[in-house]
Design a protein around this motif. Structure first.
Motif, PDB file in Angstrom:
ATOM      1  N   ALA A  38      88.190  64.467 104.249  1.00 56.22           N
ATOM      2  CA  ALA A  38      87.295  65.291 105.071  1.00 56.22           C
ATOM      3  C   ALA A  38      85.941  64.637 105.294  1.00 56.22           C
ATOM      4  CB  ALA A  38      87.105  66.663 104.419  1.00 56.22           C
ATOM      5  N   SER A  39      85.595  63.651 104.468  1.00 53.37           N
ATOM      6  CA  SER A  39      84.283  63.007 104.625  1.00 53.37           C
ATOM      7  C   SER A  39      84.281  61.955 105.733  1.00 53.37           C
ATOM      8  CB  SER A  39      83.858  62.352 103.309  1.00 53.37           C
ATOM      9  OG  SER A  39      84.703  61.256 102.996  1.00 53.37           O
ATOM     10  N   LEU A  40      85.452  61.604 106.271  1.00 58.05           N
ATOM     11  CA  LEU A  40      85.547  60.641 107.368  1.00 58.05           C
ATOM     12  C   LEU A  40      85.755  61.400 108.665  1.00 58.05           C
ATOM     13  CD1 LEU A  40      87.858  57.962 105.695  1.00 58.05           C
ATOM     14  CD2 LEU A  40      85.385  57.921 105.908  1.00 58.05           C
ATOM     15  N   ASN A  41      84.726  61.405 109.512  1.00 54.70           N
ATOM     16  CA  ASN A  41      84.757  62.235 110.721  1.00 54.70           C
ATOM     17  C   ASN A  41      84.864  61.437 112.013  1.00 54.70           C
ATOM     18  OD1 ASN A  41      84.254  64.584 109.097  1.00 54.70           O
ATOM     19  ND2 ASN A  41      82.111  63.947 108.974  1.00 54.70           N
ATOM     20  N   ILE A  42      85.117  60.129 111.932  1.00 52.09           N
ATOM     21  CA  ILE A  42      85.046  59.294 113.118  1.00 52.09           C
ATOM     22  C   ILE A  42      86.422  58.821 113.584  1.00 52.09           C
ATOM     23  CG2 ILE A  42      83.902  57.236 114.088  1.00 52.09           C
ATOM     24  CD1 ILE A  42      81.814  57.440 112.027  1.00 52.09           C
ATOM     25  N   LEU A  43      87.465  59.031 112.783  1.00 52.53           N
ATOM     26  CA  LEU A  43      88.768  58.441 113.066  1.00 52.53           C
ATOM     27  C   LEU A  43      89.367  58.905 114.374  1.00 52.53           C
ATOM     28  CD1 LEU A  43      90.446  58.492 109.544  1.00 52.53           C
ATOM     29  CD2 LEU A  43      89.135  56.700 110.636  1.00 52.53           C
ATOM     30  N   ASP A  44      89.089  60.147 114.752  1.00 55.55           N
ATOM     31  CA  ASP A  44      89.714  60.699 115.951  1.00 55.55           C
ATOM     32  C   ASP A  44      89.417  59.871 117.190  1.00 55.55           C
ATOM     33  OD1 ASP A  44      90.797  62.686 114.470  1.00 55.55           O
ATOM     34  OD2 ASP A  44      89.259  64.183 114.940  1.00 55.55           O
ATOM     35  N   GLY A  45      88.272  59.227 117.232  1.00 57.97           N
ATOM     36  CA  GLY A  45      87.889  58.478 118.420  1.00 57.97           C
ATOM     37  C   GLY A  45      88.321  57.023 118.402  1.00 57.97           C
ATOM     38  N   LEU A  46      89.074  56.575 117.353  1.00 57.20           N
ATOM     39  CA  LEU A  46      89.464  55.176 117.230  1.00 57.20           C
ATOM     40  C   LEU A  46      90.930  54.979 117.582  1.00 57.20           C
ATOM     41  CD1 LEU A  46      87.749  54.151 113.855  1.00 57.20           C
ATOM     42  CD2 LEU A  46      86.844  53.939 116.172  1.00 57.20           C
ATOM     43  N   THR A  47      91.209  53.946 118.394  1.00 56.59           N
ATOM     44  CA  THR A  47      92.595  53.558 118.638  1.00 56.59           C
ATOM     45  C   THR A  47      93.145  52.869 117.394  1.00 56.59           C
ATOM     46  OG1 THR A  47      92.003  51.394 119.506  1.00 56.59           O
ATOM     47  CG2 THR A  47      92.025  53.238 121.077  1.00 56.59           C
ATOM     48  N   ARG A  48      94.447  52.595 117.417  1.00 55.42           N
ATOM     49  CA  ARG A  48      95.050  51.915 116.269  1.00 55.42           C
ATOM     50  C   ARG A  48      94.399  50.549 116.059  1.00 55.42           C
ATOM     51  NH1 ARG A  48      98.347  47.934 115.161  1.00 55.42           N
ATOM     52  NH2 ARG A  48      99.733  48.041 113.337  1.00 55.42           N
ATOM     53  N   GLU A  49      94.185  49.806 117.165  1.00 58.69           N
ATOM     54  CA  GLU A  49      93.596  48.477 117.046  1.00 58.69           C
ATOM     55  C   GLU A  49      92.160  48.551 116.532  1.00 58.69           C
ATOM     56  OE1 GLU A  49      95.269  49.613 119.601  1.00 58.69           O
ATOM     57  OE2 GLU A  49      97.079  48.384 119.437  1.00 58.69           O
ATOM     58  N   GLU A  50      91.400  49.554 117.010  1.00 58.29           N
ATOM     59  CA  GLU A  50      90.018  49.706 116.542  1.00 58.29           C
ATOM     60  C   GLU A  50      89.988  50.091 115.076  1.00 58.29           C
ATOM     61  OE1 GLU A  50      87.591  51.160 120.523  1.00 58.29           O
ATOM     62  OE2 GLU A  50      88.692  52.640 119.332  1.00 58.29           O
ATOM     63  N   PHE A  51      90.952  50.913 114.643  1.00 60.54           N
ATOM     64  CA  PHE A  51      90.959  51.351 113.254  1.00 60.54           C
ATOM     65  C   PHE A  51      91.313  50.196 112.307  1.00 60.54           C
ATOM     66  CE2 PHE A  51      93.402  52.982 109.599  1.00 60.54           C
ATOM     67  CZ  PHE A  51      92.393  53.690 108.963  1.00 60.54           C
ATOM     68  N   THR A  52      92.368  49.444 112.649  1.00 60.90           N
ATOM     69  CA  THR A  52      92.779  48.357 111.752  1.00 60.90           C
ATOM     70  C   THR A  52      91.790  47.200 111.774  1.00 60.90           C
ATOM     71  OG1 THR A  52      94.160  47.404 113.501  1.00 60.90           O
ATOM     72  CG2 THR A  52      95.207  48.948 111.994  1.00 60.90           C
ATOM     73  N   ASP A  53      91.239  46.875 112.928  1.00 68.07           N
ATOM     74  CA  ASP A  53      90.204  45.852 113.099  1.00 68.07           C
ATOM     75  C   ASP A  53      90.526  44.587 112.303  1.00 68.07           C
ATOM     76  OD1 ASP A  53      87.687  44.935 114.167  1.00 68.07           O
ATOM     77  OD2 ASP A  53      86.842  45.252 112.180  1.00 68.07           O
ATOM     78  N   GLN A  54      89.751  44.253 111.279  1.00 66.70           N
ATOM     79  CA  GLN A  54      89.895  43.002 110.537  1.00 66.70           C
ATOM     80  C   GLN A  54      90.804  43.128 109.309  1.00 66.70           C
ATOM     81  OE1 GLN A  54      88.504  40.109 111.586  1.00 66.70           O
ATOM     82  NE2 GLN A  54      87.707  41.220 113.356  1.00 66.70           N
ATOM     83  N   GLU A  81      82.538  40.911 109.276  1.00 63.72           N
ATOM     84  CA  GLU A  81      82.922  41.233 110.651  1.00 63.72           C
ATOM     85  C   GLU A  81      83.407  42.675 110.749  1.00 63.72           C
ATOM     86  OE1 GLU A  81      82.673  39.422 113.446  1.00 63.72           O
ATOM     87  OE2 GLU A  81      81.587  37.919 112.269  1.00 63.72           O
ATOM     88  N   HIS A  82      84.165  43.090 109.754  1.00 64.16           N
ATOM     89  CA  HIS A  82      84.655  44.470 109.740  1.00 64.16           C
ATOM     90  C   HIS A  82      83.486  45.451 109.611  1.00 64.16           C
ATOM     91  CE1 HIS A  82      87.621  47.632 109.253  1.00 64.16           C
ATOM     92  NE2 HIS A  82      87.013  48.040 108.152  1.00 64.16           N
ATOM     93  N   GLY A  83      82.530  45.121 108.752  1.00 65.37           N
ATOM     94  CA  GLY A  83      81.350  45.973 108.605  1.00 65.37           C
ATOM     95  C   GLY A  83      80.552  46.051 109.894  1.00 65.37           C
ATOM     96  N   LEU A  84      80.446  44.926 110.615  1.00 62.29           N
ATOM     97  CA  LEU A  84      79.753  44.914 111.902  1.00 62.29           C
ATOM     98  C   LEU A  84      80.448  45.836 112.892  1.00 62.29           C
ATOM     99  CD1 LEU A  84      77.669  43.718 113.877  1.00 62.29           C
ATOM    100  CD2 LEU A  84      79.272  41.848 114.304  1.00 62.29           C
ATOM    101  N   HIS A  85      81.786  45.753 112.932  1.00 66.13           N
ATOM    102  CA  HIS A  85      82.553  46.633 113.824  1.00 66.13           C
ATOM    103  C   HIS A  85      82.326  48.091 113.481  1.00 66.13           C
ATOM    104  CE1 HIS A  85      86.221  48.942 114.898  1.00 66.13           C
ATOM    105  NE2 HIS A  85      86.145  48.238 116.012  1.00 66.13           N
TER     106      HIS A  85
END
Length: 425
Positions: A38-54, A81-85
């Protein structure tokens, strides 16, 4: 014939192959755990590629380490790089650390699954696998924290710079206000001295009729000026105290401006100047007609007082469906560059294709841009003009009106004001 037990290196290679075969499931399970947090509120707006990232690159490093191969990139750099994303996606430091913790949890679950499917695996090999996963997560956390630390330092430095800039602006405003009030006090004292001297001479019993007439003319000239300066000071006091509010109602801007120009014709005739009004016969707008009147009254009066020959033109038009344009042009000596820059709020009038003073003027105010020298404005452009321009600027801010200035020394000044056609209540 007895089969030789697989070596520890072979078992770690088998673990690497197992993790690769489970890559898609690992990514899906990791997201499922994160979505349940419940503390992660941003996932809904991320595609699979954006979520997996690095993260796939981090897993590549883990598999190479298990196979004792040389990795191309360090997990630390990948995590940066992942932190930057994640920073650009609006994650907080807590959220990215929670994500990494969930990834760690997911990988540990995969090690348990590997052990359940390969019960004969050597405990030492499995322990190395756990150590490699923990080491990878430790480096990932370090890289992410380092990236966030740099961003936070940069933000803190930017806030400090902005605060210092704001403090400098406040100090400059205080300095300008003090200089302006000193000029106003000087002007008031001068007018009072002239009035007092004329009144004293008027009371002398041996004055001739001509002398009395001259003294009365001096009084008649200075009383309106004194009244004007006192009115400006009261206007300034109300603006400084925040007591000015917008009184929005429909009015005809064309009618207001024509009437105002007509009322100032005597002053223009007294100075042998032409005062012209140009624009459509009607310009219905919503706004504060009183404040528009005060802005134009100040600007046109200043233009008439500073112009020694030629004319002053007031023009208006509808610029688009959102704003209408008011312009005042004179053939006076031109505003000092510091005053012009300050009046337009440091927005230097760019020389556009429609700029009047663009010929041989690639930069209207070349070189370093000076601060406003209010203390010199009265001497260069007429007594009391500093307060009048200050009031104009504050009224434009109150009206959400943009203001820019074109000026050329010895040629004249154009002041353009773009005013909203309507206001949201």
């Amino acid at each position: 014939m007895l089969h030789e037990a697989p070596t520890q290196g072979t078992q770690l290679a088998q673990l690497a192959t197992f993790l690769l075969s489970r890559r898609e499931a690992i990514m899906g399970n990791w997201r499922t755990i994160c979505e349940a947090d419940a503390s992660l509120n941003i996932l809904d707006g991320l595609t699979r590629e954006e979520f997996t990232d690095q993260v796939p690159s981090m897993l590549d490093v883990l598999e190479k380490r298990l196979q004792t191969e040389v990795e191309a990139l360090s997990p630390y750099q990948i995590a940066r790089e992942h932190g930057l994303h994640r920073w650009h996606k609006g994650y907080s430091l807590h959220e990215i650390l929670s994500e990494i913790a969930h990834l760690h949890e997911t990988l540990l679950a995969e090690l348990r699954l590997f052990w359940s499917q390969s019960p004969k695996v050597d405990h030492g090999a499995l322990m190395i696998g756990y150590q490699q996963v923990s080491s990878l997560m430790h480096e990932a956390i370090g890289g992410s924290i380092a990236q966030y630390d740099e961003f936070q330092k940069a933000e803190a430095m930017e806030r400090a710079v902005n605060l210092q800039r704001a403090l400098d602006n406040v100090n400059e405003l205080v300095r300008q206000r003090g200089a302006m009030l000193r000029v106003a006090s000087h002007d008031l004292r001068s007018s009072f001295s002239v009035i007092q001297g004329a009144a004293s001479l008027l009371d002398m019993p041996d004055n001739t009729e001509q002398e009395r007439t001259e003294m009365l003319q001096i009084l008649h000239r200075n009383f309106p000026r004194l009244a004007s300066m006192l009115t400006e000071l009261m206007d300034l006091a109300r603006l400084e105290a925040g007591r000015e509010t917008l009184q929005i109602k429909p009015f005809d801007a064309a009618l207001l401006l024509r009437n105002l120009v007509e009322s100032l014709q005597p002053l223009a005739q007294e100075r042998s100047l032409f005062l012209n009004a140009d624009g459509p016969d009607q310009l219905p707008v919503m706004g504060d007609s009183t404040k528009i009147d005060r802005i134009v009254q100040n600007l046109v009066t200043n233009a008439l007082r500073s112009t020694t020959s030629g004319q002053v033109s007031v023009s208006w038009s509808r610029e688009n469906q959102f704003r209408w344009l008011l312009s005042i042009q004179d053939t006076g000596p031109g505003l000092p560059s510091g005053s012009a820059l300050w009046l337009s709020d440091q927005l230097r009038p760019a020389v556009e294709s429609n700029a009047v003073f663009s010929e041989n003027t690639p930069d209207i105010f070349p070189g370093p841009k000076p601060a406003l020298a209010i203390g010199h404005m009265s001497a260069q452009a007429g007594e009391g003009e500093g307060i009048g321009l200050y009031i104009v600027k504050r009224l434009c801010e109150l009206l959400n009106a943009s203001l820019d200035v074109e000026t050329r020394f010895g040629t004249g000044t154009i002041i353009r004001i773009r005013i909203p056609v309507n206001y949201t209540q």
